[in-house]
Design a protein around this motif. Structure first.
Motif, mmCIF file in Angstrom:
data_model
loop_
_atom_site.group_PDB
_atom_site.id
_atom_site.type_symbol
_atom_site.label_atom_id
_atom_site.label_comp_id
_atom_site.label_asym_id
_atom_site.label_seq_id
_atom_site.Cartn_x
_atom_site.Cartn_y
_atom_site.Cartn_z
ATOM 1 N N PRO A 178 17.515 13.440 3.347
ATOM 2 C CA PRO A 178 16.116 13.906 3.274
ATOM 3 C C PRO A 178 15.716 14.765 4.466
ATOM 4 O O PRO A 178 14.988 15.756 4.297
ATOM 5 N N ALA A 179 16.187 14.424 5.646
ATOM 6 C CA ALA A 179 15.815 15.194 6.834
ATOM 7 C C ALA A 179 16.370 16.613 6.753
ATOM 8 O O ALA A 179 15.687 17.580 7.095
ATOM 9 N N PHE A 180 17.601 16.724 6.284
ATOM 10 C CA PHE A 180 18.199 18.050 6.175
ATOM 11 C C PHE A 180 17.450 18.886 5.152
ATOM 12 O O PHE A 180 17.154 20.066 5.374
ATOM 13 N N ARG A 181 17.100 18.265 4.019
ATOM 14 C CA ARG A 181 16.382 19.003 2.975
ATOM 15 C C ARG A 181 15.029 19.489 3.483
ATOM 16 O O ARG A 181 14.557 20.549 3.103
ATOM 17 N N ALA A 182 14.424 18.698 4.368
ATOM 18 C CA ALA A 182 13.093 19.050 4.844
ATOM 19 C C ALA A 182 13.120 20.097 5.950
ATOM 20 O O ALA A 182 12.152 20.844 6.123
#
Length: 726
Positions: A481-485
């Motif tokens: 999720p952090a990478f996607r954000a």
């Protein structure tokens, strides 16, 4: 018995002098007869030995009267006039240029090649004598020099400038201009006089307006020292990369013998084959050795690459010129003064020129590698995108400094090969110039994405490390999720085209805009998220204190990301490429959004924004320094399983069972493992090394059958186990 010894000694000293005396007297009388016939006063027949070399004039033109005798005795054979040289021969004794002793009165003794005083230079090699004084004349840039020489002939510059008696008002002779600094502003002199401002108006002069052509002509003029054969021989020696194996003036390789002073060796110091029946002289031995080294020495490892007769003759003259004299007169040569007093080089120190001189003979003129007999040593391709996309500048610098023992590559650091740190960096910059120029982000953003092309590129280039669906492996997953954000399209672009030095992520500068756009779209779809709406450039984060950040980073980040962000169980976040792509905001938000996890999968404890900003500022500052990416992240694997995979997949066939005793590079040598990162080894296994026998995995039909990321880690662990990491 004492009186008998004295008589014998007197006879040995005096009797030959009496015999020799008759020989030189006859020659002196013959010359005086010629002088009388020309209306000149006869010379004294008492040779002086007050100055070394003066007795040569018993047979040859008296240097003190060279102008008169050159005219009067030009047709007399033995008393032929002295040819033109750059400076008056009256300034120096004969043996300064011709070698030998210069005090002998007997012809055979004076011309003896094996005399205790050293060899007399044979006819046709007299230009080698210039090396006695001019041991540091510039060789500039060989390719530019050749271009300049062609322009000099094409523009017919020699019509005005090759006559030694040319008038200064017409530009004067340029035959020895290289002994002094060449004024690069010479092109304007042909149009307007620099003092009076008057238009010179030379008839037939065609201007040289192109700056590259002007530079090439300047480099050529810098080599002109009045000895064209010597100039060409020195140019060939450096252009062919001979210095990669041989030292001259303590700079060069150590594979072959040092060549300092080889021109002053006596003939008996050269080992001729037992069956040799021809002339035994230094010049003959050198010529035959250059033509076919093993014919002169069966144990020779030097390749016989010099087949053209004219080139061999010129190279022999250059080698014979390595006869440096320490006579006070010799020390006045301007090129030697520049070198000895001001630390100058006798060659241009651009990366291109240094590569040609010290690297090209093994790695090829354009770095594509080579394979030559009789040593059967292969030199790797070092300018291919596969190689340059993996290695860091620090690795290249360290490799050049240390060399590759066991591979025939010497170390080139100042204490070994003689190159300075700046010169080594110049070579690295030149190697980088072979990398393709990546398209701009704006070009990629404007390109149309092709989903089929993107999926194909991912499968070929990314799957082996990031996993079939980007679930992670050797390299991180794109699906957190952090990478996607946080990962913008620019972040992905920067990561792909610049890679991650010191890790397994190579640079893909060769991709076209459409390919990059397609791959970025594929990564977005795999991450199941569109490009983030968050504008990271405007996110309000503290500036951070990099000095305090070193402590904050050490407390909270070192255990995973390694010292200075070089990598550990976590990825390398301290190298310049990551910092360029991500920046401080990405680092801070990645931690705050719990992308960081410990080995059990738990997020790390909360850390205040200020301390995170300090750590991010420290990483940003440190990434700008050289040497920060050498260690790289560690590969976690089983060395025992790695050994089985190493043998099963044919690694031992090239690199040897212990990684050091095969035909391929020594990958378990301490020098290599001290500078190569685990990521670099991983990437080489997966990506291969075009230009070498190292196959590409897993899509190369002649390569491996397909290794998983963990299997690659096992092989790396085995290679590391062969030589403990320093």
């Amino acid at each position: 018995m004492a009186w008998f010894a004295r008589v014998v000694l007197f006879a040995l000293v005096v009797f030959p002098t009496v015999v020799v005396s008759q020989e030189w007297r006859e020659l002196a009388e013959r010359r005086n007869g010629l002088r009388r016939a020309k209306g000149l006063e006869p010379l004294s027949v008492t040779p002086s030995a007050s100055k070394p070399g003066e007795r040569c004039t018993v047979c040859h033109v008296d240097q003190r009267l060279i102008d008169d005798e050159s005219v009067a005795l030009a047709d007399s054979g033995i008393f032929a006039p002295h040819p033109w040289i750059s400076h008056s021969p009256t300034d120096f004794p004969c043996q300064s240029c011709h070698g030998g002793d210069g005090t002998q009165l007997d012809r055979d003794a004076a011309h003896l090649q094996s005399g205790a005083w050293g060899a007399l230079l044979p006819r046709g090699t007299y230009q080698a004598g210039c090396g006695s004084c001019h041991s540091a004349t510039s060789v500039a840039e060989p390719d530019r020099v050749l271009r300049g020489e062609a322009l000099y002939r094409e523009r017919q510059c020699g019509k005005c400038h090759d006559d030694p008696l040319a008038r200064q008002s017409d530009g004067g002779p340029l035959t020895s201009i290289g002994m002094y600094p060449v004024d690069p502003s010479w092109p304007q002199w042909h149009r307007v006089d620099p003092v009076s401002g008057v238009d010179r108006g030379f008839i037939g002069y065609v201007g040289v307006d192109n700056e590259d052509d002007q530079l090439a002509l300047t480099r050529y003029l810098e080599t002109r020292i009045g000895a064209p054969q010597l100039e060409n021989g020195k140019l060939l020696f450096h252009r062919r990369g001979c210095r990669s194996c041989h030292r001259v003036d303590d700079i060069g390789g150590d594979i072959g013998p040092a060549l300092d002073g080889i021109g002053a060796r006596r003939s008996q110091e050269f080992d001729f084959p037992p069956s040799w029946e021809g002339e035994r002289s230094a010049s003959v031995w050198l010529a035959e050795y250059l033509r076919d080294p093993r014919a002169m020495n069966p144990d020779a490892t030097m390749p016989g690459v010099h087949r053209i007769r004219g080139e061999i003759d010129d190279l022999v003259v250059y080698l014979l010129s390595l006869r440096r004299s320490d006579d006070p007169l010799a020390r006045q040569a301007p090129d030697r003064l520049r070198k000895e007093l001001f630390g100058g080089r006798e060659y241009e120190t651009s990366g291109r020129n240094l590569y040609q001189m010290f690297c090209s003979s093994c790695h090829g003129p354009s770095g594509k590698g080579s394979w030559f007999e009789p040593t059967a040593n292969s030199a790797s391709a070092i300018t291919h995108a596969d190689f340059l996309g993996i290695v860091s500048d620090d690795f290249l610098v360290a490799t050049i400094e240390l060399g590759r023992r066991g591979r025939g590559m010497p170390g080139w650091a100042s204490e070994s090969g003689g190159l300075s740190a700046r010169e080594i960096r110049n070579i690295v910059r030149y190697l980088r110039s072979f990398e393709p120029k990546e398209p701009s982000f704006e070009e990629v953003a404007a390109a149309s994405a092709d989903p089929v092309l993107g999926a194909t590129l991912y499968a070929i280039e990314c799957r082996a490390c990031h996993g079939a669906t980007s679930e992670g492996g050797i390299a991180p997953s794109h699906r957190s999720p952090a990478f996607r954000a946080l990962a913008t399209d620019r972040f992905l672009y920067e990561s792909i085209v610049h890679g991650r030095p010191g890790t397994g992520m190579p640079a893909y500068r060769e991709f076209r805009p459409t390919e990059l756009a397609s791959l970025i779209k594929t990564l977005r779809e795999m991450a199941e998220a569109p490009a983030p709406d968050l504008d990271l450039l405007t996110l309000d984060v503290p500036l951070g204190d990099p000095i305090q950040g070193a402590k904050d980073y050490g407390e909270h980040c070192t255990s995973c990301h390694g010292t200075a962000g070089s990598g550990g169980v976590g990825p390398a976040i301290g190298n310049w490429a990551f910092q360029r792509a991500a920046g401080k905001t990405f680092v801070i938000e990645t931690y705050r959004r719990a992308r960081c996890r410990d080995e059990s999968g738990k997020p790390p404890p909360p850390v205040g924004l200020g301390r995170l900003a300090n750590a991010a500022a420290y990483l940003d500052m440190n990434s700008r320094r050289s040497g920060t990416t050498l260690r790289g992240p560690r590969a976690v694997g089983d060395a025992k399983l790695g050994r089985e995979l190493y043998e099963k997949n044919g690694c031992a066939d090239c690199h040897g069972a212990r990684g050091v005793d095969g035909a391929g590079p020594a990958i378990a040598h301490p020098d290599f493992l001290s500078i190569a990162t685990d990521g670099q080894i991983q990437a080489t296994i997966v990506r291969g090394h075009r230009g070498t026998p190292m196959p590409r995995q897993p899509d190369d039909p002649f390569g491996f059958t397909g290794l998983s990321g963990q299997e690659v880690n096992h092989i790396v662990a085995f290679v590391r186990s062969l030589t403990p990491r320093r």
